[in-house]
Write a protein that holds these residues in place. Structure first.
Motif, PDB file in Angstrom:
ATOM      1  N   ALA A   1     -60.678  21.143  45.600  1.00 45.77           N
ATOM      2  CA  ALA A   1     -62.159  20.125  46.219  1.00 45.77           C
ATOM      3  C   ALA A   1     -61.545  18.716  46.914  1.00 45.77           C
ATOM      4  N   ILE A   2     -60.403  18.516  46.745  1.00 48.46           N
ATOM      5  CA  ILE A   2     -59.998  16.749  47.676  1.00 48.46           C
ATOM      6  C   ILE A   2     -59.765  18.035  49.075  1.00 48.46           C
ATOM      7  N   VAL A   3     -59.053  19.173  48.870  1.00 46.62           N
ATOM      8  CA  VAL A   3     -58.365  19.607  50.208  1.00 46.62           C
ATOM      9  C   VAL A   3     -59.706  20.301  51.059  1.00 46.62           C
ATOM     10  N   HIS A   4     -61.117  21.207  50.222  1.00 47.81           N
ATOM     11  CA  HIS A   4     -61.736  22.010  50.821  1.00 47.81           C
ATOM     12  C   HIS A   4     -63.212  21.486  51.047  1.00 47.81           C
ATOM     13  N   GLY A   5     -63.749  20.685  50.258  1.00 47.95           N
ATOM     14  CA  GLY A   5     -64.215  19.698  50.600  1.00 47.95           C
ATOM     15  C   GLY A   5     -66.113  20.345  49.796  1.00 47.95           C
ATOM     16  N   GLN A   6     -66.551  20.514  50.102  1.00 50.71           N
ATOM     17  CA  GLN A   6     -68.351  21.030  50.446  1.00 50.71           C
ATOM     18  C   GLN A   6     -68.554  22.081  50.647  1.00 50.71           C
ATOM     19  N   PRO A   7     -68.660  22.752  50.228  1.00 51.58           N
ATOM     20  CA  PRO A   7     -68.793  24.950  51.388  1.00 51.58           C
ATOM     21  C   PRO A   7     -69.789  24.543  51.837  1.00 51.58           C
ATOM     22  N   ARG A   8     -69.345  25.308  53.318  1.00 48.76           N
ATOM     23  CA  ARG A   8     -70.146  25.580  54.194  1.00 48.76           C
ATOM     24  C   ARG A   8     -69.149  24.027  55.749  1.00 48.76           C
TER      25      ARG A   8
ATOM     26  N   PRO B   1     -54.750  12.708  27.496  1.00 51.15           N
ATOM     27  CA  PRO B   1     -54.414  11.956  28.470  1.00 51.15           C
ATOM     28  C   PRO B   1     -54.054  12.254  29.524  1.00 51.15           C
ATOM     29  N   GLU B   2     -53.832  13.366  29.342  1.00 54.77           N
ATOM     30  CA  GLU B   2     -53.719  14.368  30.600  1.00 54.77           C
ATOM     31  C   GLU B   2     -54.686  14.604  31.249  1.00 54.77           C
ATOM     32  N   VAL B   3     -55.832  14.365  31.050  1.00 50.98           N
ATOM     33  CA  VAL B   3     -56.933  14.536  31.810  1.00 50.98           C
ATOM     34  C   VAL B   3     -56.926  13.510  32.429  1.00 50.98           C
ATOM     35  N   ILE B   4     -57.248  12.057  31.557  1.00 48.57           N
ATOM     36  CA  ILE B   4     -56.816  10.975  32.464  1.00 48.57           C
ATOM     37  C   ILE B   4     -55.686  11.039  33.582  1.00 48.57           C
ATOM     38  N   ALA B   5     -54.737  11.393  33.051  1.00 45.92           N
ATOM     39  CA  ALA B   5     -53.816  11.056  34.132  1.00 45.92           C
ATOM     40  C   ALA B   5     -54.216  12.300  35.546  1.00 45.92           C
ATOM     41  N   LEU B   6     -55.008  13.664  35.374  1.00 45.30           N
ATOM     42  CA  LEU B   6     -55.447  13.212  36.608  1.00 45.30           C
ATOM     43  C   LEU B   6     -56.286  13.338  37.053  1.00 45.30           C
ATOM     44  N   LYS B   7     -57.570  12.412  36.425  1.00 45.06           N
ATOM     45  CA  LYS B   7     -58.816  11.676  36.643  1.00 45.06           C
ATOM     46  C   LYS B   7     -58.167  10.667  37.749  1.00 45.06           C
ATOM     47  N   LYS B   8     -56.978  10.189  37.251  1.00 43.42           N
ATOM     48  CA  LYS B   8     -56.670   9.033  38.042  1.00 43.42           C
ATOM     49  C   LYS B   8     -55.538   9.201  39.638  1.00 43.42           C
TER      50      LYS B   8
ATOM     51  N   LYS C   1     -59.235  10.698  42.374  1.00 44.82           N
ATOM     52  CA  LYS C   1     -59.973   9.510  42.524  1.00 44.82           C
ATOM     53  C   LYS C   1     -61.365  10.198  41.368  1.00 44.82           C
ATOM     54  N   SER C   2     -61.249  10.853  40.284  1.00 44.76           N
ATOM     55  CA  SER C   2     -62.527  11.484  39.928  1.00 44.76           C
ATOM     56  C   SER C   2     -62.414  10.563  38.895  1.00 44.76           C
ATOM     57  N   TYR C   3     -63.772  10.996  38.449  1.00 46.37           N
ATOM     58  CA  TYR C   3     -64.682  10.543  37.523  1.00 46.37           C
ATOM     59  C   TYR C   3     -64.536  11.041  36.140  1.00 46.37           C
ATOM     60  N   LEU C   4     -64.258  10.283  35.197  1.00 39.35           N
ATOM     61  CA  LEU C   4     -65.112  11.474  33.387  1.00 39.35           C
ATOM     62  C   LEU C   4     -65.946  11.034  32.671  1.00 39.35           C
ATOM     63  N   TYR C   5     -66.522  11.869  32.318  1.00 40.12           N
ATOM     64  CA  TYR C   5     -67.259  11.996  31.088  1.00 40.12           C
ATOM     65  C   TYR C   5     -66.899  12.221  29.468  1.00 40.12           C
ATOM     66  N   LEU C   6     -67.228  11.727  28.677  1.00 40.32           N
ATOM     67  CA  LEU C   6     -65.723  11.844  27.540  1.00 40.32           C
ATOM     68  C   LEU C   6     -67.595  11.927  26.313  1.00 40.32           C
ATOM     69  N   ASP C   7     -67.488  13.470  26.042  1.00 41.22           N
ATOM     70  CA  ASP C   7     -68.170  13.129  24.694  1.00 41.22           C
ATOM     71  C   ASP C   7     -67.501  13.395  23.797  1.00 41.22           C
ATOM     72  N   GLU C   8     -67.657  12.429  22.616  1.00 42.88           N
ATOM     73  CA  GLU C   8     -67.182  12.576  21.253  1.00 42.88           C
ATOM     74  C   GLU C   8     -68.724  12.594  20.236  1.00 42.88           C
ATOM     75  N   ALA C   9     -69.215  13.405  20.338  1.00 39.58           N
ATOM     76  CA  ALA C   9     -70.745  13.709  19.160  1.00 39.58           C
ATOM     77  C   ALA C   9     -69.225  14.731  18.709  1.00 39.58           C
ATOM     78  N   HIS C  10     -67.851  15.472  17.843  1.00 37.74           N
ATOM     79  CA  HIS C  10     -67.318  15.417  16.879  1.00 37.74           C
ATOM     80  C   HIS C  10     -66.067  14.484  16.790  1.00 37.74           C
TER      81      HIS C  10
END
Length: 551
Positions: free
Chosen positions: A284-291, A317-324, A327-336
């Motif tokens: 996603a970072i390298v190629h950006g949006q299609p076309r 912990p690994e998801v947060i490390a990759l998110k940082k 430079k992306s955002y994280l949406y965490l569903d804690e329903a269960h």
């Protein structure tokens, strides 16, 4: 002199004396157990024991054969219905509409007509009591092979409830929560009859949101009347065209629907597989949006705390490390996971000892651990203020019912210890003990159990289609209520029974349930385990990118 081990993925060592596996798991000499031996480059502050046993080859082949036989008979029965040899009971178009495009998608309902209908009695069973540790169920019979049901008038009493999401036992009709809800009902009534932005914003709603924000450790929070809509209506408010959503392949339908409604490009990563997620982030970072190759406006990662079909816990912990890192955002569903994980029930963030500020959007529901209804989103004050204006479920939905709000307030205060007791913390600890005990006993019996050892969602693998209905019926005969799940809710060869543990379950109840499960397991020959556990990330990984929406 021994050759030094070469470091492997996620900070784990290579093969050692016991045949080390990737991602911090090691197989013991007997091959019977897998333990977490390192902490993925220091990201984990606690052991993370999560493994999935491979489906035995013979079982997989027989499962496919079983579905094949059912499909052949299904086509035969459809042929007989077409020629009026067998009565057709499914929904069909009226004669005057025969030239219309089918409204009921007749061919697409093949599975419902010919496979699901055979075991339909395993679902939608009507209970007539509070869904606590035990339930009462209305008896019903079918005289036309599950097309219709007739109630006998008899009530089956004291069925041990192993299916409800009543993790902390707050689904009860007596006690502090019931008394508080009854008092609020007499004062406010049952409904609000307006949206929050008009005349439906009660002092109780404000109190609930402040309490939830304090419980989660975030700046602000907002409550919604429906957990499903909390996801499906808020994700479109956060991302849109020109944005990228990276979604776990086993995310809940509400997350999937919200992502699709947003209009953003969706790419799917393998379940809980950080290699797959990082590859998508890099691309996603390298190629950006299609076309156009322009940078994405936003990149949003969607994950759940506990996955309700697998019983697995997100590698946060690994998801947060990759998110940082990317430079992306994280949406965490804690329903269960909210209420069910962590020393004080604050969910998967507390379970891993992480900072709530590292999660951009914290979502959860009140329908499970709190014994109520609705959902919430927590995060920065700017996020919540934005959602109050732009979220469809905030602007257009009717406000939460006051007694439901009071049920949540009372249960959250109990968990936090603000009611002056230690009942809440004791329930969290009891749930953890019940979970480990129940999982350990099932594994000792020889069943294949999926998920994390700390997850109160316990999938027991059934595999074959005939055993889905048979297991549910045999357990009900023994006064145990269970949930069975099959295709298309799961992969076609991974049908399962799903147990949900509760703090309300006593050891005697669990022992009774385990005894009956053991008997039914022998009767139906369900003890497939050969103790060859495979860590989730050691499942075959290819570099396929699934893309649902193109710009």
């Amino acid at each position: 002199m021994e050759r030094p081990e070469r470091p492997r993925a996620n900070g784990c060592g290579g093969g050692g004396a016991h045949g080390a596996l990737r991602n911090g798991f090691v197989r013991g000499p007997s091959g019977a157990q897998i333990n977490h031996i390192v902490h993925n480059g220091g990201l984990y502050k606690r052991p993370f024991n999560e493994a999935f046993e491979e489906t035995p080859m013979l079982v997989a082949v027989l499962t496919y054969v079983g579905y094949g036989v059912l499909t052949l008979f299904g086509y035969l029965r459809d042929f007989m219905r077409q020629w009026k040899i067998e009565k057709c009971q499914n929904a069909t178009e009226r004669e005057e509409q025969k030239d219309f495009v089918p409204l009921y998608q007749d061919f697409e309902n093949f599975y419902n007509r010919n496979l699901y209908m055979r075991i339909r009695d395993s679902w939608n069973r009507p209970i007539c009591s509070v869904p606590g540790a035990k339930v009462d169920m209305m008896e019903r019979v079918s005289h036309d092979y599950n097309w219709t049901f007739t109630y006998t008038g008899r009530v089956i009493k004291d069925i041990i409830n192993m299916g409800s999401y009543n993790y902390l036992g707050f689904a009860q009709n007596a006690g502090a929560c019931q008394e508080a809800a009854a008092k609020v009902l007499s004062q406010y009534g049952a409904g609000v009859c307006s949206t929050r932005q008009e005349m439906g914003n009660l002092d109780k709603h404000e109190e609930l949101e402040k309490l939830v924000a304090r419980f989660l450790g975030v700046e602000s929070a907002m409550a919604y009347g429906m957990g499903f809509a909390t996801n499906s209506m808020n994700i479109p408010a956060l991302v849109g065209k020109g944005c990228l959503i990276l979604s776990d392949e086993l995310n809940h339908a509400s997350l999937v629907l919200g992502a699709r409604l947003s209009g953003a490009t969706i790419r799917i990563f393998k379940h809980n597989n950080m290699q797959s997620l990082e590859k998508l982030l890099k691309d996603a970072i390298v190629h950006g949006q299609p076309r156009t190759r322009r940078p994405w406006k936003k990149i949003l990662i969607l994950v759940e705390g506990i996955y309700s079909m697998e019983g697995s816990i997100v590698r946060l912990p690994e998801v947060i490390a990759l998110k940082k890192k990317y430079k992306s955002y994280l949406y965490l569903d804690e329903a269960h996971s909210i209420g069910a994980l962590g020393p004080s029930g604050r969910g998967v963030v507390e379970y891993f000892g992480l900072d709530p500020e590292d999660v951009d959007v914290m979502m959860g529901t009140f329908t499970k651990s709190f014994g109520a209804a609705g959902g919430y989103i927590g995060g920065k004050k700017e996020l919540i203020d934005y959602l109050r204006t732009y979220s469809h479920s905030a602007v257009y939905a009717t406000s939460m019912s006051p007694p439901v709000v009071e049920q949540i307030i009372t249960s959250v205060k109990c968990i936090m210890g603000e009611d002056g007791t230690t009942i809440g913390r004791a329930r969290v600890q009891q749930l953890a003990e019940n979970t480990r005990y129940f999982r350990r006993r099932l594994k000792e019996m020889g069943f294949i159990i999926y998920g994390n050892e700390d997850s109160p969602v316990v999938p027991l693998m059934l595999y074959m289609p005939a055993k889905i209905g048979a297991f549910g019926r045999e357990m009900l005969k023994r006064n145990i209520g269970v949930v069975v799940v099959g295709f298309p809710a799961t992969p076609i060869i991974e049908s399962r029974a799903r147990f949900c543990l509760s703090a309300a379950h006593t050891k005697e109840m669990l022992d009774t349930a385990l005894k009956e499960i053991n008997e039914v397991g022998d009767l139906l020959q369900l003890k497939y385990s050969r103790r060859r556990l495979v860590p989730l990330l050691d499942r075959p990984f290819d570099e396929t990118t699934y893309e649902e929406t193109e710009d």
